[in-house]
Scaffold this active site. Structure first.
Site, PDB file in Angstrom:
ATOM      1  N   ASP A 265      -8.606 -29.915  -0.529  1.00 47.86           N
ATOM      2  CA  ASP A 265      -9.554 -30.555  -1.446  1.00 47.86           C
ATOM      3  C   ASP A 265     -10.170 -29.606  -2.455  1.00 47.86           C
ATOM      4  OD1 ASP A 265      -9.396 -33.179  -0.639  1.00 47.86           O
ATOM      5  OD2 ASP A 265     -10.661 -32.824   1.095  1.00 47.86           O
TER       6      ASP A 265
ATOM      7  N   HIS B 221     -10.915 -25.936   7.931  1.00 48.82           N
ATOM      8  CA  HIS B 221      -9.971 -26.962   8.375  1.00 48.82           C
ATOM      9  C   HIS B 221      -9.826 -26.854   9.879  1.00 48.82           C
ATOM     10  CE1 HIS B 221      -6.360 -29.426   8.581  1.00 48.82           C
ATOM     11  NE2 HIS B 221      -6.696 -29.864   7.369  1.00 48.82           N
TER      12      HIS B 221
END
Ligand code: ACO
Length: 380
Positions: free
Chosen positions: A317, A263
């Site tokens: 996710d 991320h």
């Protein structure tokens, strides 16, 4: 001659694009807050619609405010038959995100009176978008397999109604609650790519349907909202717990990205992934075990061993796909579901942008030539 003294940052990494009081992320400590409230508390105590209200209007609603808001959203869920007819002309092989982007933009044709300085207009656009996007996602799912869309049911709450429109069955309360928490967790996340896209579009003072349509298009990419589909494909490709490490080594050798990991902001495990993992376990306890979960746990362990030094941990996710799958949702609807939720954040940023608007017009660092003569085609 003016001297340009700026450094180019690919992906605008670390460059503030706005001032915002909507959400806050601490990527080192794994904290996400909406309007100052920890997302974990909202996941536990709030509902998606209450959270959407908080994000968009900046405060938790009173009992009366929430009642009216929920009532309004509930009674704007239907979409016009012309939108449904338009969706019937979409190719059934088209991706649902493309169908959603087209349908969201088409809403602007029906509610075209643009009155951005009128709070009633703003409120009705918020209500319509929150209410109709789930209906359009569910409608395309049924239309593409040759069925008529299921009409929304006013006696069901937001999440139960969506799952009902999708599966044609009233969901178990636990399934509806877990789905609602998933929506809360995905509702907002500072200035990510799709939110930035929404803000840039908003800054031109176009209508909110165009704002949301542009954000949907941005969310569709595999580096953003599309990753949770790829996570499931990857887990299925791995196939067994024994194959996790050889598979991971193969990816790392090819310098391929491991989907659902990494991320731009979080350098620890995404706090939303932690909550989603708990929800996945709750679902497996109630509705049966999923072999891919075991593979996912082993993969998380193996990635941590190899990539923790780079701050690569599971993102939102990684576990969301497993939850959606257990709820009986087809894989290519995972990203549209992300959009159903993130529309709350996009609308909050749309409203914030309007309150202090200046059209986005960044600069560039030119790297091309100058004074190049035109070469006639026969000489090229
Ligand atoms: N697998 C393997 N290595 C990774 C991964 C990954 N998933 N993510 C980052 N890295 C490595 C890179 O190879 C790079 O290593 P290097 O410095 O040795 O070259 C380093 O970590 C930095 O990676 P960047 O790609 O520069 O990080 P960036 O902040 O630009 O990317 C992104 C973030 C796009 C999310 C990236 O981690 C990625 O592609 N992840 C996989 C896709 C994914 O899961 N996306 C969903 C994100 S969450 C969301 O949008 C809702």
């Amino acid at each position: 001659m003016s001297v340009v003294c700026i450094e180019f940052k690919p992906g605008l990494e670390g460059i503030p694009a706005t001032q915002s009081s909507i959400s806050y992320v601490d990527g080192q400590q794994g904290i996400l807050e909406y309007r100052g409230i920890n997302v974990g508390q909202l996941a536990k105590h709030s509902s998606f619609l209450e959270t959407a209200y908080l994000l968009i209007w900046g405060h938790l609603p009173s009992e009366e405010e929430l009642k009216i808001f929920e009532y309004d959203v509930r009674h704007h869920r239907r979409v016009k038959f012309r939108i449904r007819d338009m969706m019937k002309c979409f190719p059934e092989t088209g991706h649902p995100m493309d169908a959603l982007q087209a349908s969201a933009a088409a809403l602007g044709l029906f509610y075209s009176r643009r009155a951005l300085d009128n709070p009633e207009y703003i409120r009705s656009a918020v209500v319509r978008l929150l209410a109709k996007i789930p209906t359009m996602v569910a409608a395309f799912k049924l239309i593409r397999s040759g069925n008529d869309p299921v009409m929304p049911r006013d006696d069901l709450d937001y999440s139960a109604n969506f799952l009902y429109m999708l599966t044609e069955q009233v969901p178990e309360p636990l399934a509806a609650r877990i789905f609602d928490v998933c929506l809360t967790l995905h509702a907002e996340h500072t200035i990510n790519a799709s939110t930035f896209s929404a803000m840039v579009t908003a800054s031109t003072l176009t209508d909110p349907y165009a704002v949301v349509a542009s954000a949907v298009g941005t969310l569709a990419g595999p580096l953003h909202g599309g990753a949770n589909e790829d996570v499931i494909s990857m887990l299925e490709d791995i196939g067994s717990v024994e194959n996790v490490r050889p598979y991971l080594d193969g990816l790392l050798e090819r310098k391929a990205k491991i989907m659902g990991f990494g991320h731009r902001v979080y350098k620890v495990k995404d706090p939303r992934a932690l909550i989603l993992q708990e929800l996945a376990e709750e679902l497996f306890d109630k509705f049966g075990y999923d072999k891919n979960y075991e593979i996912a746990l082993e993969l998380e362990k193996a990635v941590e061993e190899k990539l923790a030094h780079k701050g690569i941990y599971p993102n939102v996710d990684f576990y969301s796909g497993l939850v959606y799958r257990k709820l009986g949702i087809p894989m290519d609807l995972f990203t549209p579901i992300f959009a159903i939720s993130r529309v709350a954040g996009w609308l909050a940023h749309w409203k914030e942008q309007l309150a202090a608007n200046r059209i986005f017009r960044p600069t560039q660092i030119y790297t091309g030539d100058h004074n190049v003569s035109y070469t006639p085609i026969e000489e090229r």
